[in-house]
Motif scaffolding. Structure first.
Motif, PDB file in Angstrom:
ATOM      1  N   UNK A   1       8.260 -16.392  -8.185  1.00 48.65           N
ATOM      2  CA  UNK A   1       7.334 -15.734  -7.254  1.00 48.65           C
ATOM      3  C   UNK A   1       6.363 -14.876  -8.070  1.00 48.65           C
ATOM      4  N   UNK A   2       5.118 -15.339  -8.189  1.00 47.59           N
ATOM      5  CA  UNK A   2       4.175 -14.645  -9.069  1.00 47.59           C
ATOM      6  C   UNK A   2       3.520 -13.454  -8.397  1.00 47.59           C
ATOM      7  N   UNK A   3       3.179 -13.603  -7.147  1.00 46.87           N
ATOM      8  CA  UNK A   3       2.508 -12.496  -6.457  1.00 46.87           C
ATOM      9  C   UNK A   3       3.501 -11.836  -5.513  1.00 46.87           C
ATOM     10  N   UNK A   4       4.075 -10.754  -6.003  1.00 47.94           N
ATOM     11  CA  UNK A   4       5.209 -10.134  -5.333  1.00 47.94           C
ATOM     12  C   UNK A   4       4.866  -9.607  -3.949  1.00 47.94           C
ATOM     13  N   UNK A   5       3.674  -9.007  -3.819  1.00 49.31           N
ATOM     14  CA  UNK A   5       3.310  -8.405  -2.532  1.00 49.31           C
ATOM     15  C   UNK A   5       3.236  -9.451  -1.428  1.00 49.31           C
ATOM     16  N   UNK A   6       2.875 -10.668  -1.814  1.00 48.62           N
ATOM     17  CA  UNK A   6       2.742 -11.740  -0.820  1.00 48.62           C
ATOM     18  C   UNK A   6       4.016 -11.948  -0.011  1.00 48.62           C
ATOM     19  N   UNK A   7       5.167 -11.677  -0.635  1.00 45.74           N
ATOM     20  CA  UNK A   7       6.426 -11.866   0.097  1.00 45.74           C
ATOM     21  C   UNK A   7       7.062 -10.508   0.424  1.00 45.74           C
ATOM     22  N   UNK A   8       6.245  -9.477   0.454  1.00 42.32           N
ATOM     23  CA  UNK A   8       6.765  -8.138   0.749  1.00 42.32           C
ATOM     24  C   UNK A   8       7.671  -7.647  -0.356  1.00 42.32           C
ATOM     25  N   UNK A   9       7.413  -8.059  -1.567  1.00 44.32           N
ATOM     26  CA  UNK A   9       8.309  -7.747  -2.669  1.00 44.32           C
ATOM     27  C   UNK A   9       7.995  -6.460  -3.418  1.00 44.32           C
ATOM     28  N   UNK A  10       7.073  -5.648  -2.895  1.00 50.10           N
ATOM     29  CA  UNK A  10       6.774  -4.369  -3.558  1.00 50.10           C
ATOM     30  C   UNK A  10       6.869  -3.250  -2.528  1.00 50.10           C
ATOM     31  N   UNK A  11       7.656  -2.222  -2.852  1.00 49.27           N
ATOM     32  CA  UNK A  11       7.747  -1.042  -1.979  1.00 49.27           C
ATOM     33  C   UNK A  11       7.406   0.168  -2.825  1.00 49.27           C
ATOM     34  N   UNK A  12       6.421   0.896  -2.381  1.00 45.47           N
ATOM     35  CA  UNK A  12       5.922   2.015  -3.181  1.00 45.47           C
ATOM     36  C   UNK A  12       6.390   3.341  -2.590  1.00 45.47           C
ATOM     37  N   UNK A  13       6.939   4.216  -3.432  1.00 43.84           N
ATOM     38  CA  UNK A  13       7.241   5.590  -3.019  1.00 43.84           C
ATOM     39  C   UNK A  13       8.553   5.764  -2.280  1.00 43.84           C
TER      40      UNK A  13
END
Ligand code: ADP
Ligand code: MG
Length: 702
Positions: free
Chosen positions: A537-549
């Motif tokens: 999975x190259x673009x993490x945000x595309x699958x909700x794979x990034x959570x900030x803070x």
């Protein structure tokens, strides 16, 4: 092995192989030109058919010529060229100009024939111009070599010309004669089997006759070598180029941002700019700037004064200058006062200085002197429209009296018909370049000024950045050993590689399973950023794979559960290889730094605004590696959104030096590891104190 080009430009003797009797054919014209232009050496026709060619005794072969032959011009059918080249080699000829067509431009057979020709030349240490070219010309009165079939011989002067296309070469020589552009030497390189534009740059660099180099190219040949040579030569001799044939790079099979963003023409533009090469769109513009640089000093800065005897052309010139990046600033007060002393009250002493129609030649002389002496001014554009009262030739004489020996350039535009041709001739003879319209003059001055800015730069000595090469090599070796040979480096290897090159990354840890994540979170510290790790999975945000803070353990556990659930819903639960916990970076601007390897140019380094904006706005600029500190600084200033780096709408003012250093380190990393074909740092968060790469993808090839 590359023999020097001296024998090409200054041969003592020339043989024309295939010289024909009947005028009108190419081979007859070449021989005729050699005879008629006053070549200072000896000329020998070689003809299998005729004992006499154009009143000169001919030889059946080059080897039958009783004297030494430095240069041979081959104008025979392609299939006979190899045999003739061999004979030239045995004879001790130093250079060949192969005008014959039927080589690389025709297909695989021609390509093979061309390769044989080069191999033969190499065996004998001969240089080859062409094949499929117009020939070579040296206009120096001591040489007067015209080994071309062009109908016109240009006047002698400081401009060297190289044309890839023979047809364009003919047009260039015609135009040179027509506009009176003085040429030092001219070479049509045709298929460029051996002698290339870079070779010619090297020769002209040390040629005392050549002040400016003009190139017409369809492609750069060996771009890396061209770049290195052009960069060095343009420090002391200006190079201007028209490049046509902007072949589309075609769709790049690139999976990351950088590769897709950098097109071929982007690369060409970036590379030329970095090397100080002045790029023009047309041959006319090439001449316009070439003649200016050949006969006038390089402008010291973009500030132009305009001197005119008519309002309209003055306004046109002002607009033309301003839109091309020149400035037409108000004159210094002492200059204005001095002008007011003798100009009529109706005259305007701002800038443009409009002396109105009554201006005399003497007014021109005094005013031009004052303008050139004004310290705020870098160059002067003189406009003159023939009124009834003043003779154009007198004004031209006044202009050249002042312009000659001036350390600042003067360009002129004389409009009208009365007496103008004589005036233009006088100006030309005294090295003041004239233009038909103010726009052309402004364009030439603007290009010359940009070159001046480039040349003024102190070549930035790259402080050797201290990096840990062996650590980097270790990471890459590990990657290579892996059975799977994953092309994208894992987050941990990416971090180690960046660290080895001093590229700042946030505090981070990779965890496997939720409990491991909770226990490692302490090392990173809350609030933190949580990202999925997956080689697929190259673009993490595309699958909700990034959570900030995420602020505490509870939020971390919840985020973990959510991520698992989301991947399961997508049917991709198996692709979760772990999670990355990262320090949260706040108070910065998201930028993008990337590198991609171009087959021709080597690595290109890109910079732009980061995050989503990269793809949306495509506000990215590229430079070829190695990137200098000047290049990197330029890059920051070249994006459209540069205001965002400078505290736009109370945003942060970022530390540019940190971004510059990061660009230099990325450039050095890819230069020293050519196997790194793609590198995307997106975003690099630029803050008032530094620049940190919070997301990085790096791909290598074996
Ligand atoms: P991807 O590009 O794969 O979607 P990123 O790691 O670039 O994932 O994260 C997406 C966005 O999350 C970034 O553009 C940035 O806005 C934010 N982000 C990621 N890491 C951090 C961090 N360490 N600190 C602050 N913001 C971050
Ligand atoms: Mg990203």
């Amino acid at each position: 092995m590359t023999a020097p080009l001296h024998s090409l430009f200054r041969p003592r003797s020339v043989a024309v192989i295939g010289a024909a009797r009947r005028r009108g054919s190419i081979s007859a014209e070449v021989f005729h030109n050699l005879l008629e232009r006053g070549f200072q050496g000896a000329v020998y026709p070689v003809s299998a058919r005729s004992a006499v060619v154009q009143s000169v005794r001919a030889y059946p072969s080059v080897e039958a010529i009783p004297d030494d032959v430095d240069l041979a011009v081959l104008v025979i059918p392609a299939r006979e060229v190899l045999i003739a080249a061999e004979a030239c080699g045995r004879k001790g000829v130093r250079a060949l100009v192969v005008i014959s067509a039927g080589f690389g431009e025709t297909g695989p057979e021609g390509v093979a024939l061309q390769a044989e020709l080069v191999a033969c030349a190499e065996r004998y240490g001969m240089r080859v111009v062409g094949p499929n070219c117009l020939g070579v010309l040296n206009a120096n009165p001591e040489v007067r070599l015209d080994a071309t079939f062009a109908p016109h011989f240009p006047p002698f002067g400081g401009v060297a010309v190289c044309s890839q296309s023979g047809a364009l070469g003919l047009a260039i020589l015609d135009l040179a004669k027509e506009v009176g552009m003085g040429v030092s030497s001219f070479v049509s390189i045709g298929n460029r089997a051996d002698v290339s534009a870079a070779d010619l740059l090297e020769y002209w660099e040390h040629d005392p006759d050549t002040k400016v180099i003009l190139l017409y190219l369809e492609n750069l040949g060996e771009p890396r070598r061209f770049m290195e040579t052009a960069r060095r030569v343009s420090r002391h001799k200006p190079i201007a180029l028209v490049k046509s044939g902007r072949t589309e790079a075609g769709r790049r099979a690139a999976s990351s941002h950088t590769g897709a963003l950098a097109g071929l023409d982007v690369a060409v533009d970036a590379v030329l700019g970095q090397c100080g090469v002045v790029r023009t769109d047309t041959i006319h513009e090439l001449f316009d700037v070439g003649m200016l640089l050949a006969s006038q000093p390089v402008p010291a800065g973009p500030r132009v004064a305009i001197l005119t005897n008519a309002g309209g052309p003055g306004i046109m010139a002002t607009d033309a200058c301003e839109t091309r990046g020149l400035a037409v600033p108000p004159l210094a007060e002492p200059t204005r006062a001095a002008l007011r002393e003798y100009l009529p009250a109706a005259a305007s002493v701002g800038n443009p200085v409009d002396m109105i129609a009554s201006a005399t030649a003497e007014d021109y002389e005094r005013s031009l002197r004052l303008l050139l002496a004004d310290e705020t001014i870098g160059s002067v554009l003189v406009l003159f429209v023939t009124p009834i009262v003043t003779a154009a030739l007198d004004v031209a004489r006044a202009v050249t009296r002042v312009a000659e020996g001036s350390p600042k350039p003067v360009a002129a535009c004389f409009m009208g018909s009365q007496g103008v041709p004589e005036a233009l001739e006088h100006l030309r003879q005294h090295g003041v370049v004239t233009y038909a319209f103010p726009e052309a003059a402004a364009a030439a001055l603007a290009r010359a000024a940009r070159y001046g800015v480039y040349r003024e730069r102190v070549p930035a000595l790259l402080p050797p950045l201290s990096v840990d090469r062996s650590a980097a090599q270790g990471v890459l070796a590990e990657q290579l050993q892996e059975e799977t040979g994953a092309r994208w480096l894992s987050p941990e290897r990416v971090r180690r590689l960046l660290e080895a090159y001093g590229i700042p990354t946030p505090r981070q840890a990779v965890a496997h399973g939720v409990d491991d994540a909770v226990s490692k979170a302490g090392r990173v510290g809350y609030p933190l950023v949580f990202k999925l790790v997956s080689s697929t999975i190259l673009h993490k945000s595309d699958v909700g794979g990034v959570r900030v803070g995420l602020r505490d353990e509870q939020e971390l556990r919840a985020a973990y559960a959510e991520l698992e659930a989301r991947l399961a819903a997508l049917g991709r639960a198996g692709e979760l290889e772990g999670v990355l916990l990262q320090e949260l970076v706040t108070g910065g601007v998201e930028t993008f730094v990337g590198a991609t390897r171009d087959e021709q140019f080597g690595h290109l380094v890109g910079f732009g605004l980061g995050g989503l904006q990269v793809e949306l706005l495509r506000d990215v600029v590229f430079r070829a590696a190695p990137v200098s500190a000047d290049d990197a600084t330029d890059m920051l200033g070249a994006i459209r959104g540069k205001a965002l780096l400078e505290g736009f709408r109370s945003g942060p003012v970022v530390k540019k030096a940190a971004l510059v250093e990061l660009l230099l380190r990325v450039s050095q990393l890819v230069e020293e590891h050519p196997e790194l074909v793609e590198l995307d740092l997106n975003p690099v968060i630029a803050t008032p104190t530094g620049a940190i790469a919070v997301d990085a993808r790096i791909r290598m090839v074996r």
